[in-house]
Each structure stands twice: as C-alpha cells, then as structure tokens.
Design an enzyme around this catalytic site. Structure first.
Site, PDB file in Angstrom:
ATOM      1  CG  PHE A 167      -2.209   0.778   0.980  1.00 11.15           C
ATOM      2  CD1 PHE A 167      -3.039   0.534  -0.108  1.00 11.15           C
ATOM      3  CD2 PHE A 167      -2.557   1.796   1.858  1.00 11.15           C
ATOM      4  CE1 PHE A 167      -4.185   1.281  -0.325  1.00 11.15           C
ATOM      5  CE2 PHE A 167      -3.710   2.552   1.653  1.00 11.15           C
ATOM      6  CZ  PHE A 167      -4.519   2.291   0.560  1.00 11.15           C
ATOM      7  CB  THR A 209       5.724  -5.791  -2.301  1.00  8.53           C
ATOM      8  OG1 THR A 209       6.163  -6.902  -3.069  1.00  8.53           O
ATOM      9  CG2 THR A 209       4.454  -6.160  -1.551  1.00  8.53           C
ATOM     10  CE  LYS A 265      10.762  -2.419 -12.427  1.00  7.95           C
ATOM     11  NZ  LYS A 265       9.959  -1.320 -11.992  1.00  7.95           N
ATOM     12  CB  VAL A 276       7.590  -2.752 -19.778  1.00  6.03           C
ATOM     13  CG1 VAL A 276       8.474  -2.042 -20.808  1.00  6.03           C
ATOM     14  CG2 VAL A 276       8.238  -4.037 -19.310  1.00  6.03           C
ATOM     15  N   GLY A 279      12.423  12.945  -6.039  1.00 10.44           N
ATOM     16  CA  GLY A 279      11.767  11.692  -5.646  1.00 10.44           C
ATOM     17  C   GLY A 279      11.734  10.660  -6.761  1.00 10.44           C
ATOM     18  CG  ASP A 327      13.733   0.032 -13.487  1.00  9.95           C
ATOM     19  OD1 ASP A 327      12.785  -0.489 -12.880  1.00  9.95           O
ATOM     20  OD2 ASP A 327      13.592   0.830 -14.434  1.00  9.95           O
ATOM     21  CE  LYS A 332      10.875  -0.266 -15.947  1.00  7.89           C
ATOM     22  NZ  LYS A 332      11.285   1.096 -15.657  1.00  7.89           N
ATOM     23  N   GLY A 370       5.255   6.589 -12.188  1.00  6.10           N
ATOM     24  CA  GLY A 370       4.226   7.435 -11.583  1.00  6.10           C
ATOM     25  C   GLY A 370       3.119   6.572 -11.000  1.00  6.10           C
TER      26      GLY A 370
END
Ligand code: HSE
Length: 337
Positions: free
Chosen positions: A9, A96, A125, A152, A206, A220, A224, A315
């Site tokens: 959450f 998570t 991922k 992705v 951020g 990362d 992807k 986002g």
C-alpha cells in the site's frame, strides 16, 4: 463481482485505491466491472473485509498514521501469505517493491496465489526478472492469468502494443529507453550538470528508487528488457542473461563528445543478437531520443518498419491505470471461459 487482495500500500497501491474510488461508477456502467477489495496488506499492517474494504477510510488511515494498522479498531493484523491462503478472492494485485536478489516477498505472494487458482496482476518486476519462464508455466498449469502491463512503461501500454497491436507481425529487434530516472540524470548532464549533481537533483524530485543502484546500475532497465524479451520475442531468459552496464561511469566529456556528433548519451536496452543494457550514443533527431523522465521504445518489424512509442514510464496514477487495464482484461477473459 471481482474480489481483490492488494499486496503493498505504497504509492502505487494507494493510487490504485484512489482510482477505484473515482472510477467506480463508470467502471460498472461501461465495463460491468465491480471490483471489491477484500484484503490489503503491507510490511507493517493489514486490513480485511469480505464485504469490501472502505477504501476511503483506508486511505485516510494511511495518511493519518503512515500505515494501515489502525483501519480495524482491534489489533487484527494478518500475515500477507496467510491472507492469500485463507481469503476468497479472484485476483491478487502485487505492488511490493522489486528486488533482484530473491524477488521476495513478491515471488511468494504470486506463486501462492496462482497455486490457489487466483489470477495475478503484478507491477513488481522482481519475480518476472528472475523467473519469467517458470512463472508463465505455473500460470498455464493452474489455468490462471498472470498480467504485468505496468512493469514496462508504467501507464504507457508498450507490452500491449507490441503483443496485440502488432499481432501477426514479426518484431525483429527493438531498442528503448526504459528507465526514467537515468534518462532524467543524463538529460541534466547534457544541460551541464555533473553526474553527482544530476543524481542529487533526481533524488530531490523523488525519482530515484530507495535502492538507487537499481536505477543507476541498470537493473531496472534490465528487468524490463527480460519482460519484453520473454513476452514479445518468446525468449526464455532471466536477468542473468542480460549484459548490463549502468550510467555510473558516464562523464561530462562523454556527453560533450556525443553532442559534437549531434548525439545524446542514453541508457539503451536492446534486443538484437544480444540482450544488452548500456549507455550509448543516439542521434538527437532519432524519435527514440526523448528527454527528462520519458521512456521510449522503437520496434523494428519485418513488414511495418520502425515504430516508436513514447510515454511516461513511471508514476503512481499512471501505473495504477495499467493495473486497471489488466483487471479489465482479466474480467473479459473470465467471461470467455
Ligand atoms: N525507477 C523506475 C524508472 C521506475 O525510473 O523508470 C519505473 O519502473
């Protein structure tokens, strides 16, 4: 009615709850979708209700206390795995954080849910990067759907475009900018900042993952690339198969040299003969050469030529909208069975 258990959450989980609240009427009117979140948990607390959690109150609780433990008056905290095993629900949504060491806790959530016959939507991922081929087999064996649109491109439907809009085509290769944070850093370096200054600025905004190595060292983007290679090219690969170099050693002089060739340095993930993530020079007039936090990917297909998709790759709300897309697909598929 579609009962949902939501794992995590954080920003994405909360955005998804907000999206359900704001869209509930038209989801039902336009798509006949009546989602009911029956369980939510994160590393600190949980909330359950087979009648449906009051998402507004859950969001307020999170805002007020920083966690969801006080959603119930009594201390009634369920362990995540026990919740998945014990509660009746059709869909598990896994949000998570990604990790590329053992992919936990997401891996256990996903495997437990699929073995129980639940459909899964993951924006995490890690499990896919480490075990895409076997997770797909597990989904097929258990006759459930495993969806991952948001992994992705965030809200930009890159996977869907390549798999469905280009169906019947043969995609020969592709290359893309799949990590917004490093693209932001490289864009700022092109505007004159050093790597350190650009990283600091990205941190302040951020953008950078809590474990910043995931962005900077290319994990990362590699994750992807694994997902794209499996899903679009039918390759059976994991993150170990990716040749990976991050942007840590890109210098201002590399960027200046590229610029004198009318190029920019970008962290490119490519599937050609090899699967590789590395900083490369991209001509400034190439549609792939997007700036800031944008993502872009160019597919080279046999008959339709080159096509480039550009969009925001991260986002909370963007990723939440990809979850909604997956949920609608699951509902449609369920209706066919
Ligand atoms: N850290 C990722 C990025 C977030 O910068 O693109 C989305 O996966």
């Amino acid at each position: 009615m579609l009962r949902i258990i939501l794992c995590g959450f954080g920003v994405v989980g909360q955005s998804f709850a907000k999206l359900l609240l704001s869209r509930s009427e038209d989801l039902y009117a336009k798509h006949g979708l009546k989602p009911r979140v029956v369980g939510v948990f994160d590393s600190v607390g949980s909330a359950t209700s087979s009648a449906g959690i009051d998402l507004e109150r859950l969001l307020e609780t999170k805002k007020k206390y920083g966690n969801i433990r006080k959603y119930h008056n009594k201390e009634r905290q369920a362990n995540g795995l026990d919740m998945i095993k014990g509660m009746e629900a059709e869909v598990l949504i896994e949000t998570t954080p990604s990790n590329y060491k053992d992919a936990e806790p997401g891996m256990s959530h996903i495997v437990t849910a699929m073995k129980k016959g639940m459909h899964v939507i993951t924006v995490n991922k890690g499990p896919l990067a480490l075990a895409f081929p076997s997770l797909m087999e597990l989904a097929i064996y258990n006759q459930v759907q495993l969806k991952f649109s948001g992994t992705v491109g965030g809200g930009t439907p890159i996977l869907d475009y390549a798999k469905n809009s280009l169906r019947g085509e043969r995609i020969v290769s592709f290359q893309g900018i799949l990590n917004g944070t490093t693209n932001y850093i490289l864009t700022n370096m092109a505007a004159g900042m050093t790597f350190g200054e650009a990283l600091d600025d990205a941190r302040k905004k951020g953008y950078v993952e809590a474990d910043e190595s995931l962005d900077i060292d290319g994990f990362d983007a590699a994750a992807k690339l694994v997902i794209l290679a499996n899903w679009i090219m039918d390759m059976k690969v994991t993150i170990k198969d990716i040749k990976r170099t991050g942007i840590r050693n890109v210098t201002v002089s590399d960027i200046k040299r590229a610029s004198s060739n009318h190029c920019a340095v970008k962290l490119i993930a490519s599937c050609n003969r090899d699967l590789e993530v590395s900083p490369r020079e991209v001509p400034k007039d190439d549609p792939l050469c997007v700036n800031g936090t944008l993502n872009a990917i160019t597919f080279n297909s046999e008959h339709s030529g080159q096509q480039t998709i550009i969009g925001r790759g991260a986002g909370g709300m963007e990723t939440a909208s990809s979850i909604l897309r997956d949920l609608l697909d699951i509902k449609q598929e369920m209706g066919r069975v």
